[in-house]
Design an enzyme around this catalytic site. Structure first.
Site, PDB file in Angstrom:
ATOM      1  N   ASP A 586       0.778  -1.241   0.000  1.00 57.76           N
ATOM      2  CA  ASP A 586       0.000   0.000   0.000  1.00 57.76           C
ATOM      3  C   ASP A 586       0.810   1.292   0.000  1.00 57.76           C
ATOM      4  O   ASP A 586       1.204   1.775  -1.032  1.00 57.76           O
ATOM      5  CB  ASP A 586      -0.972  -0.008   1.179  1.00 57.76           C
ATOM      6  CG  ASP A 586      -2.072  -1.032   1.003  1.00 57.76           C
ATOM      7  OD1 ASP A 586      -1.847  -1.990   0.247  1.00 57.76           O
ATOM      8  OD2 ASP A 586      -3.144  -0.895   1.590  1.00 57.76           O
ATOM      9  N   GLU A 817      -3.615  -7.402  13.263  1.00 58.96           N
ATOM     10  CA  GLU A 817      -3.147  -7.223  11.889  1.00 58.96           C
ATOM     11  C   GLU A 817      -1.676  -6.795  11.853  1.00 58.96           C
ATOM     12  O   GLU A 817      -0.900  -7.249  11.012  1.00 58.96           O
ATOM     13  CB  GLU A 817      -4.019  -6.159  11.202  1.00 58.96           C
ATOM     14  CG  GLU A 817      -3.652  -5.861   9.774  1.00 58.96           C
ATOM     15  CD  GLU A 817      -4.530  -4.766   9.185  1.00 58.96           C
ATOM     16  OE1 GLU A 817      -4.553  -4.650   7.955  1.00 58.96           O
ATOM     17  OE2 GLU A 817      -5.183  -4.024   9.955  1.00 58.96           O
TER      18      GLU A 817
END
Length: 850
Positions: A586, A817
């Site tokens: 990302d 995460e």
């Protein structure tokens, strides 16, 4: 983490189109943005011919007429296929999931399962339109009632997840909601008389802690059945009294025959119901809440109305009683004559169910020990987390069916009334990264998931990989995020639904395929398992070739042996550094100005993995190379140490970098922007100097990819530089793992836009740490001057990662995460038992061979 840009999305049966597998019109697989035209008759001509043929049917005989009919029908289908845009045309080869090894007993054994990861507890079959079951309950917080059903962070459960699950016929889950603890156990069983897929049972146990409020001492559970095919469900009786008759509902389906649902309990329970007729189940929570609210307003009672709408395809049963309470719900299929229904029900309830659940738990524990052998390496706390990691990974496997939405390719002649095209209807059996946040398939995540799953159950792993590879289109592209069906779609903001056919994702499925090939060479598998893997790879090979060629052509750079991720926005005025969503990393810093001159180091290394894996697979299955598909040459080119250094190595710092049109002098500044006649103050990108082509000086995960893929010789001084980079506390090293971007980087922990917090710009990610650990261990075993240094770093990093994940789990109840690089605290999505579950392989010291 993103399954190819998950950050943005996070801020968020057989295909019917494979009929013409041998049609020459689909043999060419070179990617193209234009739909391929094939000379054929148009529909009008075809229909005129058909009418003429029908007129002479009686004259030429029925058999001949039928032949003519089917030939013309094929002609019409061919015309339709020819007009279909390439991007939504399936790959023209036999489907992997049609292999014999995925039929028969294997297919039936996986028919029912907890394949609805997006809800706290849900059951469905692996069929497009299934009978679906699920659980809701009423939670109480601050004196207010809330329906719990769909996994979501806003419910603020202290913890939830599968503490045990074998992926097939058993699972145990614990959910803590304020002062209430629920446990759900799932058991599947097949015996004589059972319908297809067998029978299953659910045990629900509710306990409370410290409740004084009389209202809170009553528990309200809601168990439902919904038929996605719209078949009417029959209610057991108008007034439900389980002590007189345990039957709640019954029905008939073509897949499993007649079926019944029973409730068995020794507790004093009150049961009410509501029958609904609706084509949708993704909004079922709202429907139940509306029913309860209406009853509360009209009659001041918190119960369903005991009303059955005509031809209801959904039945919701409210089960109420004093806490603690326990109840068994039993589903039996094939309940026709001589099917021993009563005996089968009793076998799946009460003491018999308890005994079977206990036996399955012992089997799970024994298999865990056998697969991962952690006893001599770990304490009991770590083993508990390891079991939760594999249990949640397997319990989070889902089955989805639907059509992906694909953006209309740029510069194409494709016409669409909408801004998207529909992929062909497809099914997907897959693990998911996170049940509340990302309960759907993500391509690059799945390769990491399978590193765990193949070690637990090879056949489940092959099944999952086969489903993914069957999604490949005629150009060799696989949509990186799979949003299939209304339930999956309901969890994704509309602006993130479209998939773009120019964008890829790291081809991590090659990680597991590489493991399987190496496993055969090292005789890790039985003869039967090896044969199944080889059969799988023989069928998959043509798809893997197309997948490789898609990357090798559409993502290649200007220079031979260079690649760059497509999809970056070169016109943005909002992003500090345009995101590279397709890389999966990302907002990791790349060249400040995206151009075709870019060379992305990580993609080059992924292509080396893919080429090398293709070489190994080709050798194993005896495939000869075709023109332009010499994977040996590609592998040698990409593994050439000198070429790598010429393209990506900075001698001054001893570090590997991306290359591109770049300047460090970019910032976000507040500007007044006029929108719709209003003046808004917004953060806007400001470039302070002209960019130039050069190495992009950001040290982080990408810099370590040549180390990860082991291109660096064990005797090279450059290896020592990488080890120094990894262990430097001023750069990447922390007491909790390696951070994603160096603390010295100009973009370390910088926001990318006003609303985008740093994601891959500092926090610790388990998947990359796992791959770095794998290579540290490799170099620690290789002869060379740096093996001892590699061993020391390996041992300390491994301990840091395990300790931090285990401590977070016991403090918060979750795997996360990502982890904060300063304090080690879990960040981002929780219940993230996707690649964070790799901590179990780190515990077991089981690594992939790059």
């Amino acid at each position: 983490m993103t399954g190819g840009g998950r950050r943005s999305a996070r801020s968020r049966t057989k295909s019917s189109t494979d009929d013409n597998e041998d049609d020459d019109a689909f043999i060419k697989t070179k990617p193209s943005s234009k739909p391929r035209r094939v000379k054929t008759r148009d529909h009008g001509n075809a229909l005129r011919i058909l009418n003429a043929d029908l007129k002479i049917m009686l004259g030429i005989g029925v058999v001949s007429a039928l032949i003519v009919f089917f030939l013309v029908n094929h002609l019409i289908n061919s015309a339709e296929e020819a007009q279909r845009p390439r991007v939504v045309t399936p790959f023209p080869a036999p489907k992997i999931m049609d292999l014999a090894q995925f039929q028969g007993e294997h297919k039936e054994s996986l028919y029912w399962g907890t394949y609805r990861p997006q809800v706290y507890f849900g059951i469905r079959a692996r069929t497009p339109r299934s009978l679906v079951a699920g659980l809701m309950w009423i939670g109480v917080k601050d004196g207010r009632y809330f329906i719990r059903h769909v996994c979501q962070d806003s419910d603020e459960l202290s913890t939830y997840g599968w503490t045990s699950h074998n992926g097939r016929d058993f699972g145990h889950q614990v959910l803590v909601d304020q002062d209430m603890t629920l446990s759900t156990s799932f058991l599947k069983h097949k015996e004589d008389g059972s319908g297809y897929g067998g029978d299953w049972a659910v045990r629900i146990n509710v306990q409370s802690q410290g409740w004084n409020d009389e209202v809170q001492k009553n528990g309200h559970l809601f168990f439902y059945l919904a038929d996605e095919d719209g078949n009417a469900l029959s209610l057991g009786r108008d007034i439900l009294d389980i002590h007189e008759d345990s039957l709640l509902a019954s029905g008939l389906r073509t897949d499993i025959g007649e079926w019944q649902l029973h409730l068995k309990s020794k507790a004093d329970l009150e049961v009410h119901y509501s029958g609904l007729r609706t084509p949708h189940i993704h909004n079922l929570s709202d429907l139940v809440q509306e029913n309860l609210a209406s009853q509360l307003i009209r009659f001041n009672r918190l119960q369903l109305p005991d009303f059955y709408e005509s031809s209801s395809n959904i039945l919701v049963f409210q089960i109420s009683g004093r806490i603690p309470l326990e109840t068994d719900i039993v589903f039996v299929s094939g309940t026709g004559k001589n099917s021993r229904v009563e005996g089968r029900i009793n076998n799946l309830a009460g003491v018999s169910l308890t005994n079977q659940l206990n036996k399955k738990q012992r089997e799970f524990d024994a298999k865990f020990e056998n697969c991962f052998q952690p006893a001599d390496k770990l304490d009991s706390n770590s083993i508990h987390v390891g079991k939760a990691a594999i249990g949640n990974m397997l319990g989070g496997i889902g089955y989805f069916y639907g059509q992906s939405k694909i953006s209309v390719p740029k510069n194409s002649n494709v016409k669409s009334h909408d801004d998207f095209l529909l992929y062909w209807p497809a099914e997907l059996y897959t693990a998911v990264p996170s049940r509340p946040f990302f309960p759907r398939g993500f391509l690059w995540d799945e390769g990491f998931h399978q590193l765990l799953i193949w070690r637990w159950d090879l056949h489940i792993s092959l099944d999952i990989v086969g489903h993914w590879l069957d999604l490949i289109n005629i150009d060799g592209w696989i949509p990186r995020e799979q949003i299939l069906g209304a339930e999956a779609l309901s969890k994704v903001p509309a602006e993130f639904v479209l998939q773009h056919s120019s964008n890829g994702n790291p081809p991590t499925l090659f990680l597991v395929l590489r493991d399987l090939v190496n496993g055969i060479k090292k005789k890790k598998f039985t003869a039967s398992e090896s044969n199944e893997i080889i059969s799988f790879l023989q069928r998959a090979f043509v798809r893997l070739e197309a997948w490789f060629q898609w990357y090798n052509t559409t993502q290649s750079g200007k220079d031979i042996g260079s690649y760059y991720w497509h999809g970056r926005d070169n016109l943005t005025i909002r992003e500090l550094n345009p995101k590279t969503l397709s890389s999966g990393l990302d907002d990791y810093p790349r060249a400040s100005h995206p151009t075709e001159d870019e060379r992305h180091l990580d993609l080059r290394c992924w292509m080396l993995l893919a080429a090398d894996c293709m070489v190994s697979i080709a050798e194993l299955v005896g495939k000869e190379y075709k023109l332009g598909k010499d994977y040996v040459s590609t592998s040698k080119l990409l593994s050439d140490f000198n070429t790598l250094n010429e393209m990506h190595f900075d001698h001054a710092s001893g570090t590997y970098f991306d290359f591109g049109n770049h300047t460090e002098k970019v910032r976000l500044s507040w500007k007044e922007v006029i929108r719709n006649n209003y003046v808004n103050r917004e953060l806007v990108r400001e470039v302070l100097e002209r960019p130039e082509l050069k190495l992009v000086p950001h040290v982080g995960y990408v810099s370590l990819f040549p180390f990860i893929t082991r291109i660096i010789p064990s005797e090279s001084w450059i290896l020592e530089k990488q080890l120094e980079l990894i262990s430097n506390r001023s750069v990447l090293w922390t007491n909790y793992g390696l951070c994603s971007l160096a603390k010295s980087s100009s973009l370390y922990m910088k926001r990318n836009t006003e609303h985008d917090a740093p994601y891959w710009r500092g926090p610790i990610w388990m998947n990359i740490n796992y791959m770095i650990l794998s290579s540290l261990r490799y170099y620690s075993l290789e002869n060379g001057p740096y093996r001892d240094k590699a061993r020391t770093i390996y041992e300390e990093l491994r301990q840091n990662l395990i300790r931090n994940v285990v401590e977070n789990y016991h403090n918060t109840g979750y795997l996360w995460e990502q982890y904060d690089q300063k304090q080690g605290k879990g960040k981002g999505a929780r219940v993230f038992t996707g690649w964070t579950a790799l901590v179990l392989l780190i515990m077991a010291e089981e690594y992939t061979e790059m």
